[in-house]
Enzyme design. Structure first.
Site, PDB file in Angstrom:
ATOM      1  N   ASP A 157       7.627 -84.072  52.083  1.00 22.84           N
ATOM      2  CA  ASP A 157       6.824 -83.599  50.882  1.00 22.84           C
ATOM      3  C   ASP A 157       5.338 -83.450  51.387  1.00 22.84           C
ATOM      4  O   ASP A 157       4.639 -84.383  50.789  1.00 22.84           O
ATOM      5  CB  ASP A 157       6.979 -85.187  49.790  1.00 22.84           C
TER       6      ASP A 157
ATOM      7  N   GLU B  79      -0.922 -80.701  43.938  1.00 20.93           N
ATOM      8  CA  GLU B  79       0.276 -81.134  43.292  1.00 20.93           C
ATOM      9  C   GLU B  79       0.219 -82.587  42.875  1.00 20.93           C
ATOM     10  O   GLU B  79       0.707 -82.912  41.716  1.00 20.93           O
ATOM     11  CB  GLU B  79       1.460 -80.630  44.122  1.00 20.93           C
ATOM     12  N   GLU B  80       0.000 -83.374  43.846  1.00 15.73           N
ATOM     13  CA  GLU B  80       0.130 -84.935  43.662  1.00 15.73           C
ATOM     14  C   GLU B  80      -0.603 -85.452  42.585  1.00 15.73           C
ATOM     15  O   GLU B  80      -0.620 -86.636  42.210  1.00 15.73           O
ATOM     16  CB  GLU B  80      -0.035 -85.822  44.946  1.00 15.73           C
TER      17      GLU B  80
HETATM   18 ZN    ZN Z   1       5.860 -82.984  46.397  1.00 15.17          ZN
END
Ligand code: ZN
Length: 336
Positions: free
Chosen positions: A93, A124-125
């Site tokens: 990830d 994104e996180e």
């Molecule tokens: Zn991700």
């Protein structure tokens, strides 16, 4: 650099959300070299100072875009490998996914394919800052292949979420004289009973919408008519939420107040014939793109169950398979 070596090099560049500059420059160097070699275009759109997305494409525009995020959750964990896995923060990830996308692009370019692009975004996180920024600057992409760990299965959709706080109020009185008070607990129980009777929808792909009363609290003592009571309710959405929201409003009417706390819409994603499929429960950058880069697909090597853990890893076999999977998808979608 070979696929596994490249994955490890990316893992070893710490890029916890907010600190993406170094990995962004590493990625830009890589795609700029591919752009120079194969007549493409590479740029670093600034999202915030020291935070840049990385975009490259070959041909007039990227009709098909391979995309994922370059930030990770904390803490940083350096890479290591054994026979089966590459380990470390971001292994699945999404540093392994980025490496697979870069290698897929290299192979496609060598074989003469054009009209596709690579887009790596920041944030994104945390809040999808990079995806929102990219969504405001579309480049004519018709298909977005978003990389997140799905064990190389094509995700067809994800359930959404709708969260409520249900609050009832009453009037305190001695429990021996209930006619002098008004029980908030009784009202809340009636409201919750009505909520439990709501017929929730089902979807062929995502399955049934479900409801959970996760928290319930209220009252002061057994000998006092309760003046306050509240509950927290979570519904898993499988489609448009309008009918469910109306039903909640009707169910609590005259008994309690329903306050909506959160809504994450259910997602339906693109499918392709002949691919193994799955349905996922986590959120991605896809809602933030809002369709601006085309019909979204979701697929990548590794398992979400080890993402965000100290055991984060990606199977080397899946990583290697992902290169071919991404290439086949790009080729198939370019024909469309
Ligand atoms: Zn991700």
């Amino acid at each position: 650099m070979q696929l596994f070596e490249l994955t490890r090099a990316l893992v070893d560049t710490e890029s916890i959300t907010g600190n993406e500059e170094r990995v962004g420059l590493q990625l830009f160097d890589y795609v700029a070299a591919l752009a120079a070699r194969y007549g493409g275009h590479a740029e670093r759109p600034e999202v915030e100072p020291h935070r840049h997305n990385v975009l490259a494409y070959w041909g007039d525009r990227p009709a098909v875009t391979l995309s994922t995020h370059m930030d990770t959750v904390p803490p940083f964990i350096a890479s290591r490998e054994d026979g089966e896995f590459i380990w470390g923060r971001g292994a699945c990830d999404t540093k392994g996914i980025i490496a697979a996308m870069l290698k897929a692009a290299e192979g496609l370019l060598e074989a003469g394919a054009r009209g596709f692009g690579l887009l790596f975004v920041v944030g994104e996180e945390r809040n999808s800052a990079g995806a929102y920024h990219a969504a405001a600057q579309p480049r004519g992409s018709r298909y977005l292949i978003n990389g997140e760990p799905t064990e190389n299965k094509l995700a067809l959709g994800s359930k959404g979420a709708l969260r409520y706080e249900i609050a009832a109020s009453g009037r305190m009185a001695h429990s021996a004289y209930p006619e002098l008070g008004e029980s908030a607990v009784d009202k809340l129980l009636d409201a919750l009973a009505a909520i439990r009777r709501i017929a929730l929808p089902a979807d062929d792909l995502l399955g049934p919408s479900t409801l959970n009363i996760g928290v319930i609290k209220g009252g002061r003592a057994p000998n006092i008519i309760a003046d306050q009571a509240a509950a927290e309710v979570m519904i898993r959405l499988v489609g448009d939420s309008a009918a469910t929201r109306d039903a909640i409003t009707r169910a609590v009417s005259g008994k309690a107040e329903a306050r909506e706390v959160l809504e994450i819409p259910a997602l339906r994603l693109g499918s392709l014939p002949g691919m193994e499929t799955t349905v996922v429960a986590y959120t991605t950058d896809i809602p933030a793109f809002g369709g601006a880069w085309g019909t979204p697909f979701l697929i990548g090597p590794g398992s979400i169950h080890v993402a965000h853990t100290l055991e984060e890893r990606v199977p080397k076999r899946q990583l290697a398979d992902a290169v071919g999977i991404y290439q086949n998808m790009v080729r198939q979608l370019l024909k469309d």
